[in-house]
Design an enzyme around this catalytic site. Structure first.
Site, PDB file in Angstrom:
ATOM      1  CG  HIS A  30       1.242   5.263   4.416  1.00  0.00           C
ATOM      2  ND1 HIS A  30       0.718   4.748   5.176  1.00  0.00           N
ATOM      3  CD2 HIS A  30       2.356   4.065   4.065  1.00  0.00           C
ATOM      4  CE1 HIS A  30       0.445   3.994   6.461  1.00  0.00           C
ATOM      5  NE2 HIS A  30       2.064   3.090   5.237  1.00  0.00           N
ATOM      6  CG  HIS A  90      -0.090  -0.065   2.792  1.00  0.00           C
ATOM      7  ND1 HIS A  90       0.093  -1.263   3.392  1.00  0.00           N
ATOM      8  CD2 HIS A  90      -0.093   0.754   3.660  1.00  0.00           C
ATOM      9  CE1 HIS A  90       0.746  -0.809   3.737  1.00  0.00           C
ATOM     10  NE2 HIS A  90       0.728  -0.274   4.615  1.00  0.00           N
TER      11      HIS A  90
HETATM   12  P1  5GP Z   1       1.538   0.691   6.895  1.00  0.00           P
HETATM   13  O1  5GP Z   1       2.559   1.100   8.489  1.00  0.00           O
HETATM   14  O2  5GP Z   1       2.317  -0.875   6.887  1.00  0.00           O
HETATM   15  O3  5GP Z   1       2.542   0.981   6.147  1.00  0.00           O
HETATM   16  O4  5GP Z   1       0.386   1.134   7.322  1.00  0.00           O
HETATM   17  C1  5GP Z   1      -0.620   0.542   7.900  1.00  0.00           C
HETATM   18  C2  5GP Z   1      -1.854   1.454   8.062  1.00  0.00           C
HETATM   19  O5  5GP Z   1      -2.840   0.969   7.903  1.00  0.00           O
HETATM   20  C3  5GP Z   1      -1.414   2.460   9.439  1.00  0.00           C
HETATM   21  O6  5GP Z   1      -1.770   3.968   8.738  1.00  0.00           O
HETATM   22  C4  5GP Z   1      -3.211   1.977  10.095  1.00  0.00           C
HETATM   23  O7  5GP Z   1      -3.803   2.964  10.853  1.00  0.00           O
HETATM   24  C5  5GP Z   1      -3.719   1.451   8.460  1.00  0.00           C
HETATM   25  N1  5GP Z   1      -4.733   0.555   8.824  1.00  0.00           N
HETATM   26  C6  5GP Z   1      -4.478  -0.770   9.324  1.00  0.00           C
HETATM   27  N2  5GP Z   1      -5.745  -1.774   9.238  1.00  0.00           N
HETATM   28  C7  5GP Z   1      -6.796  -0.903   8.806  1.00  0.00           C
HETATM   29  C8  5GP Z   1      -8.296  -1.102   8.244  1.00  0.00           C
HETATM   30  O8  5GP Z   1      -8.820  -1.946   8.691  1.00  0.00           O
HETATM   31  N3  5GP Z   1      -8.623   0.289   7.733  1.00  0.00           N
HETATM   32  C9  5GP Z   1      -8.375   1.610   7.217  1.00  0.00           C
HETATM   33  N4  5GP Z   1      -8.825   1.684   6.883  1.00  0.00           N
HETATM   34  N5  5GP Z   1      -7.121   1.595   7.451  1.00  0.00           N
HETATM   35  C10 5GP Z   1      -6.202   0.204   8.457  1.00  0.00           C
END
Ligand code: 5GP
Ligand code: ZN
Length: 138
Positions: free
Chosen positions: A103, A101
């Site tokens: 951001h 993903h």
């Molecule tokens: P990472 O740290 O893996 O780059 O980012 C994961 C992101 O996914 C985090 O910013 C977290 O807040 C978001 N996130 C985790 N679970 C969910 C979810 O069930 N729904 C949404 N909309 N965001 C999520």
């Protein structure tokens, strides 16, 4: 391919509800549930890729222009002054959901402040050695 136990596969497929701001045949763009700032969005491919290293190249080429479009819409729609594109790969890099993903994080003139890294001070020799190690592994 979808991955059975992957929450982002389910969100991208619409099986779990999300605040969707864009969708097409390849991606869904949703609002992050734990936003760093108002409007913090996540670009999710509908297919499962663990991280950027396994991402399909055709899809990859589509993601940066889409991220720019989302960022522009944030500037116009939310009045942010800029935005960050952040993309974590691996636990050590802060990845917590192991479905690729990107951001898109709006940045406003009045904050919130976000943590930046403390710059190191490598010597020219150290920089040259580091560059050689990466070049050698390409
Ligand atoms: P990472 O740290 O893996 O780059 O980012 C994961 C992101 O996914 C985090 O910013 C977290 O807040 C978001 N996130 C985790 N679970 C969910 C979810 O069930 N729904 C949404 N909309 N965001 C999520
Ligand atoms: Zn997935």
């Amino acid at each position: 391919m979808k991955k059975n136990d992957c929450i982002f596969c389910k969100i991208a497929a619409g099986e779990i509800p999300s605040s969707t701001i864009y969708e097409d045949e390849d991606v869904r763009v949703i609002l992050d549930l734990g936003p760093a700032s108002q409007g913090h969005a996540l670009i999710l491919p509908k297919e499962h890729y663990d991280d950027v290293c396994s991402l399909d190249q055709t899809l990859a080429a589509k993601l940066l222009p889409l991220a720019a479009r989302i960022g522009q819409a944030m500037k116009k729609g939310l009045g942010c002054a800029g935005f960050n594109l952040v993309q974590n790969n691996g636990k050590a890099a802060g990845q917590t959901v192991f479905h690729f993903h990107m951001h898109v994080i709006p940045r406003y003139e009045n904050g919130p402040e976000m943590v930046a890294w403390e710059p190191c001070k490598p010597t020219a020799e150290e920089l040259a050695k580091t560059a050689e190690r990466i070049r050698g592994a390409l």
